[in-house]
Design an enzyme around this catalytic site. Structure first.
Site, mmCIF file in Angstrom:
data_model
loop_
_atom_site.group_PDB
_atom_site.id
_atom_site.type_symbol
_atom_site.label_atom_id
_atom_site.label_comp_id
_atom_site.label_asym_id
_atom_site.label_seq_id
_atom_site.Cartn_x
_atom_site.Cartn_y
_atom_site.Cartn_z
ATOM 1 N N SER A 1 33.914 60.774 40.767
ATOM 2 C CA SER A 1 33.752 59.416 41.279
ATOM 3 C C SER A 1 35.101 58.720 41.462
ATOM 4 O O SER A 1 35.974 58.793 40.608
ATOM 5 C CB SER A 1 32.898 58.602 40.309
ATOM 6 O OG SER A 1 32.704 57.300 40.817
ATOM 7 N N LEU B 1 37.422 49.150 40.604
ATOM 8 C CA LEU B 1 36.046 49.276 41.102
ATOM 9 C C LEU B 1 35.806 48.627 42.458
ATOM 10 O O LEU B 1 34.718 48.141 42.743
ATOM 11 C CB LEU B 1 35.059 48.690 40.074
ATOM 12 C CG LEU B 1 35.025 49.362 38.703
ATOM 13 C CD1 LEU B 1 33.975 48.664 37.841
ATOM 14 C CD2 LEU B 1 34.721 50.850 38.799
ATOM 15 N N CYS C 1 34.992 52.430 32.464
ATOM 16 C CA CYS C 1 36.101 52.107 33.354
ATOM 17 C C CYS C 1 37.108 51.232 32.635
ATOM 18 O O CYS C 1 36.787 50.122 32.203
ATOM 19 C CB CYS C 1 35.626 51.405 34.610
ATOM 20 S SG CYS C 1 37.016 51.096 35.713
HETATM 21 C C1 LIG Z 1 41.884 56.722 41.864
HETATM 22 C C2 LIG Z 1 40.767 56.969 40.891
HETATM 23 C C3 LIG Z 1 39.606 56.180 40.963
HETATM 24 C C4 LIG Z 1 38.571 56.390 40.067
HETATM 25 N N1 LIG Z 1 37.435 55.633 40.170
HETATM 26 C C5 LIG Z 1 36.376 55.882 39.353
HETATM 27 C C6 LIG Z 1 35.154 55.183 39.488
HETATM 28 O O1 LIG Z 1 34.989 54.353 40.375
HETATM 29 N N2 LIG Z 1 34.141 55.457 38.610
HETATM 30 C C7 LIG Z 1 34.287 56.389 37.620
HETATM 31 O O2 LIG Z 1 33.358 56.617 36.862
HETATM 32 N N3 LIG Z 1 35.434 57.086 37.477
HETATM 33 C C8 LIG Z 1 36.481 56.849 38.308
HETATM 34 N N4 LIG Z 1 37.649 57.592 38.159
HETATM 35 C C9 LIG Z 1 37.725 58.613 37.106
HETATM 36 C C10 LIG Z 1 37.429 60.011 37.661
HETATM 37 O O3 LIG Z 1 36.114 60.073 38.162
HETATM 38 C C11 LIG Z 1 37.604 61.093 36.579
HETATM 39 O O4 LIG Z 1 36.716 60.834 35.520
HETATM 40 C C12 LIG Z 1 39.014 61.140 36.039
HETATM 41 O O5 LIG Z 1 39.943 60.876 37.054
HETATM 42 C C13 LIG Z 1 39.371 62.459 35.375
HETATM 43 O O6 LIG Z 1 39.304 63.525 36.284
HETATM 44 P P1 LIG Z 1 40.616 64.115 37.064
HETATM 45 O O7 LIG Z 1 41.665 64.342 36.034
HETATM 46 O O8 LIG Z 1 40.124 65.352 37.738
HETATM 47 O O9 LIG Z 1 41.020 63.058 38.038
HETATM 48 C C14 LIG Z 1 38.689 57.380 39.064
HETATM 49 C C15 LIG Z 1 39.852 58.154 38.997
HETATM 50 C C16 LIG Z 1 40.886 57.972 39.890
HETATM 51 C C17 LIG Z 1 42.106 58.833 39.792
#
Ligand SMILES: Cc1cc2nc3c(=O)[nH]c(=O)nc-3n(C[C@H](O)[C@H](O)[C@H](O)COP(=O)(O)O)c2cc1C
Ligand SMILES: Cc1cc2nc3c(=O)[nH]c(=O)nc-3n(C[C@H](O)[C@H](O)[C@H](O)COP(=O)(O)OP(=O)(O)OC[C@H]3O[C@@H](n4cnc5c(N)ncnc54)[C@H](O)[C@@H]3O)c2cc1C
Ligand SMILES: Cc1cc2nc3c(=O)[nH]c(=O)nc-3n(C[C@H](O)[C@H](O)[C@H](O)COP(=O)(O)OP(=O)(O)OC[C@H]3O[C@@H](n4cnc5c(N)ncnc54)[C@H](O)[C@@H]3O)c2cc1C
Ligand SMILES: Cc1cc2nc3c(=O)[nH]c(=O)nc-3n(C[C@H](O)[C@H](O)[C@H](O)COP(=O)(O)O)c2cc1C
Ligand code: FES
Ligand code: FES
Lengths: 251, 304, 304, 251
Positions: B20, B72, B129
């Site tokens: 997400s 968000l 978040c």
């Molecule tokens: C730019 C960005 C925006 C994100 N927005 C959301 C979000 O709207 N809702 C959510 O649950 N997690 C959000 N996340 C968290 C990611 O879904 C994920 O849990 C987290 O980045 C860890 O995974 P990764 O290391 O593969 O990025 C966001 C992460 C990033 C980097």
């Protein structure tokens, strides 16, 4: 479908202080690019790609030239690339300078600051194919940082300004606006303080500006690079921009 | 090789989905590849009303990671259902909606809104978040609050609910148990770790929101540890995430206790990250003598 | 340029010291450079009795970081005072003893033992070691326990006490305030984050202890965030650490709220890490228009 | 004082399956090294250094040769190095094979397994300068992995064993011990299961073994690489070892 490109490094030159010109081979990009668009470059060892504007293309030779200033780890690593190596790039990304509404015979003001000069050069080359009159104001920190003056002189009435007066006029780009005379529209790219000064000074003129922001995805998906717009909404610099109408956005 | 996984409400052709917030509503990445290749798509967070999010800069780079404080930003749940879900529904993949809010009422509103559409297959309840001042974070760090919001959303929604946990807690197992008790159908973990980077010339935080959420390979060892710990004590399925960028990473998450995975930050480096991983997964599993994704999950069961 | 910093019990010629456990008792690195160049040396943890630590493997590499689960292996406080302290005392640098234990009594025993020697200038009270099953970790995650052990050690010791905080908590400010109230002279933060890596061929944790502590550049954003948060609410000095490997990193820690810093994992990559940083620090500070280390600290005071 | 060395890559060759031989220029190290010592190599992008044994030295030319198997990211990156590039190394680290107590006329058994063969080769060369009789048993996974057989044959009675029998004798190194006859002492390096089998089989013989463990510092400071000893104490593989008396340590 969009692609990830392996661009071969053809040449790397230091053309001014901390300023690198790099020519890359990639025919597709060289043919598709509109001035103001950028490449999103992967530098091994860094999490995020680096957005770098396209400064010129040669669609016959299939090459794309970028200019960048060495500011941090990513650009430092990139500056050390040797011909023959390849750079992983997305692009051309974003929406560049729209020139469809530029009419024959118009007088166009081009304002570039520092590392914002290259995309303005690309635009100048494209506009010079039309029957228009070009005036370019180029701002640099000091003499050591000046580049592309001659190239501009070939196609535009060119004013160079340096902050410290070590070359050309002294001061900011806006200081020579009184000398450039009337124009129909303007195009500008440079650091945010310069763009703020330019758009304020020229607030009644039709103009387009190219903006920067720290990016995540670079393709419009992550919302890192938004910019508020006058209609209480927002735009994404990476995909709606980086070029916007000066009237549309809040700097 | 059979990459299929079955989770409550979801039959995934493979265990890979974009995380997400790292994939918008799929539109941009659909210009790089066919989204039907994905196990599922987890959409950007939805809130009750449109949100403009935090001021910029919103991202900063760190060693093997990045910070983000998007805040968000989204067009609001109604417009997501009207404009984004139908476009995604055209692909042969599952859709998971990420539900956010600043109050219990907002979570319930957003969750129930998704009852309107047949095209969303599960909810990811984002109680973690770190980038919004109100709400979100308490729900994600206090087990009682987490229980309450989970129960309320479960009651309001017709869909399976995967609760997305925050790693910014002393005891992740306690949080996982709390939401399991409250009826969560699954867990999604981990969200980002709260971090900060300073801008040396000013000595001030580089991100306008001051703090941001740390994601990327830097946090993978923390994600693996938390999933492993939770897997020993909780039996509902886990969608694992945090620093995944290769098929080996996926295997590590599955071995640790995840039943499917999400890929976030890696999409920014490589827009093809998800499909590259899907392509590499069969050979990777074979190299380690697994015959299917389910085989990894089953054999982990025996080992634990 | 003046790099001096004055902290309770310590006048440091520069703010750089090797972090506990990453420098043994200095002997090995004294073969690379003159230890008198260091602001101080923080010794490996001392416990009441000799400890053999955990089984091997004890370390694993991660993206921009590493996991370790040494398990506080050390010869016991008496032998440290007899054999290690005198050798270190021959250098013109300050000595900080890292005090560990599995019970309040053990912490008090070890802390008082250092009253015997004039050569140790301060204690770092390690209530945050994630790698020992008993003791350590509760003291570091429960504010009441942290208070108790801090008070007890303060009472037992003649030396200034810097309490080393664990980042594995929901609320770091609460922990910092608790130990400040209990009389801590300073804080030392952060210790490692609990993480795990699996060995793909077996699907089991690579480190024999299963979990290990994550250190290195990967955790820097978390360290900066925690120090920044604590600095807003707590006034005792902070020795900052977590992923430092350059003079820029040191500046970032100072700006965030640290008064001196420790360098851990970077020593393994570059045995000259501490002195390379000391050499680079004056120019780095100058590049950002600072006139001394104290100037960074003072100007941060104004900004906050 | 110890140093950090920039070693220039002179040659890189694949000499067997997944097996790279790399020659580096560094006169100091080439002169100081004792067989069994290792280099601790920094590979950019990786947190921890990689320990790799020294396989030969040429003190006249100032070169040091290492052999390594490509197993993960670090060795893969190292295998891609080109002549002219430099490698950041600490070393020579650790305590190598002590050969002072090897008397003239002794018969010495050398047992190497896989990527444990190179330090045994270095030792063999050193011992061949003494007036002793050398018997070498070299074990490899399969034919494709065999290397240095000829080099050993020049200085030792050599037995090659492959696990699958695709070359030489089939089975484990211990399977040919019955054929090698009597010896005065033995030296061995290889994977832990092999060393366990060797030390068990030869438990009454005087012997020295070279061990591996995952390392943090590689210089004795971090306690990552400890090994229990028979006297209820411990040794550090990186600084007390990697070579130990077979009687002293618990495998
Ligand atoms: C730019 C960005 C925006 C994100 N927005 C959301 C979000 O709207 N809702 C959510 O649950 N997690 C959000 N996340 C968290 C990611 O879904 C994920 O849990 C987290 O980045 C860890 O995974 P990764 O290391 O593969 O990025 C966001 C992460 C990033 C980097
Ligand atoms: C649309 C666009 C076009 C650009 N075109 C050019 C160009 O033609 N030539 C040129 O020299 N520079 C250009 N820039 C700026 C360039 O992207 C940054 O200078 C570069 O990313 C710095 O990387 P670094 O690793 O050297 O610096 P670091 O400071 O180490 O970078 C750290 C992070 O911050 C980001 N960042 C730092 N400065 C900027 C910035 N000014 N804008 C956006 N992100 C930044 C980096 O991308 C990286 O993610 C452009 C930026 C944008 C948004
Ligand atoms: C004293 C000593 C001498 C060695 N000599 C040689 C040699 O001459 N040739 C050779 O090919 N290999 C040798 N090894 C093993 C070699 O160090 C590893 O194969 C190498 O570090 C693997 O790195 P990687 O990045 O390719 O693998 P990865 O698995 O990606 O490495 C991840 C981490 O684990 C460590 N690691 C992985 N395998 C080992 C191992 N077997 N021993 C110690 N650490 C390990 C790495 O150093 C790194 O920190 C020796 C090991 C030791 C301790
Ligand atoms: C191998 C290793 C051993 C450590 N041992 C101790 C210890 O004995 N006592 C302690 O308080 N911290 C110990 N630490 C934690 C460090 O002192 C430091 O807090 C942490 O590693 C973060 O700093 P860094 O990222 O610079 O390594 C150890 C860290 C490592 C990597
Ligand atoms: S950088 Fe992701 S939307 Fe612009
Ligand atoms: S690797 Fe640090 S003591 Fe051996």
């Amino acid at each position: 479908m969009k692609k990830r490109h392996e661009m071969e490094v053809i040449a790397v030159d230091t053309i001014a202080k901390e300023t690198i010109e790099m020519t890359l081979y990639q025919p597709e990009i060289s043919q598709q690019t509109v001035p103001g668009q950028f490449l999103h470059l992967l530098v091994p060892g860094f999490t995020l790609r680096r957005p770098i504007s396209i400064a010129k293309v040669n669609s016959e030779e299939g090459t794309v030239t970028i200019l960048f200033k060495v500011v941090g780890g990513g650009t430092k690593a990139l500056a050390a690339y040797q011909p023959g190596m390849t750079v992983d790039a997305l692009g051309p990304n974003g929406n560049g300078f729209q020139v469809d509404d530029v009419q024959e015979g118009e007088r166009i003001l081009l304002v570039g600051g520092g590392i914002g000069v290259p995309p303005i050069y690309h635009l100048a080359k494209r506009l010079s194919e039309k029957n228009v009159e070009l005036v370019a104001v180029l701002g640099f920190q000091s003499k050591d940082y000046v580049f592309y003056e001659e190239a501009f002189q070939k196609i535009a009435e060119t004013y160079v300004v340096t902050n410290d007066g070590s070359y050309g006029h002294q001061g900011f780009v806006t200081h020579v606006f009184s000398e450039v005379g009337a124009f129909d529209q303007y195009f500008s790219c440079g650091p945010l303080p310069m763009l703020r000064a330019v758009t304020t000074e020229l607030k009644d003129a039709a103009g387009k500006v190219s903006l920067e922001e720290r990016m995540g995805c670079g393709v419009g998906a992550c919302m890192a690079c938004v910019l508020p717009t006058v209609d209480n909404s927002y735009k994404k610099i990476c995909s709606d921009g980086p070029v916007f109408s000066a009237q549309e956005v809040i700097l | 090789m059979n990459l299929e996984v079955k989770l409550p409400g979801l039959t995934l052709k493979n265990p890979i989905m974009p995380a997400s917030g790292c994939f918008g509503f799929g539109k941009e990445y659909s210009e790089f590849y066919d989204l039907s290749r994905l196990g599922a798509v987890i959409m950007k967070a939805a809130t009750q009303f449109e949100r403009f999010g935090n001021p910029t800069p919103r991202v900063a780079e760190t060693s093997s990671g990045m910070l983000n404080a998007i805040g968000l930003q989204n067009p609001g749940v109604e417009r997501i259902i009207a404009n984004e879900v139908p476009r995604l529904a055209a692909y042969d993949t599952s859709i998971i909606a990420n539900v956010a809010g600043s109050s219990l009422e907002e979570y319930v509103f957003v969750a129930s809104a998704f009852n309107q559409t047949k095209d969303v297959h599960a909810l990811e309840l984002n109680i973690s978040c770190p980038n919004v001042k109100e709400g979100g974070i308490q729900f994600g760090t206090d087990p009682e609050m987490a229980k309450r919001v989970t129960s309320a959303v479960k009651e309001a929604s017709n869909l399976p609910v995967y609760v997305k946990l925050s790693p910014n807690v002393t005891n992740i197992v306690e949080m996982a148990k709390a939401v399991e008790e409250a009826g969560a159908d699954g867990l999604s973990m981990i969200n980002t770790l709260t971090g900060m980077k300073l801008h040396l010339p000013t000595g001030k935080p580089l991100i306008a929101n001051q703090t941001g959420g740390l994601s990327g390979p830097a946090i993978k060892p923390i994600a693996i540890r938390m999933i492993y710990e939770v897997r020993q004590q909780v039996s509902i399925p886990i969608i694992g995430m945090g620093g995944i960028s290769t098929a080996e990473d996926v295997l590590e998450f599955l071995q640790a206790g995840a039943d499917a995975v999400a890929v976030g930050t890696a999409n920014f480096q490589n827009p093809f990250a998800c499909v590259d991983i899907i392509d590499a997964l069969p050979e990777t599993l074979m190299n380690y003598q697994y015959t299917s994704v389910q085989d990894v999950i089953d054999r982990r069961g025996v080992q634990v």
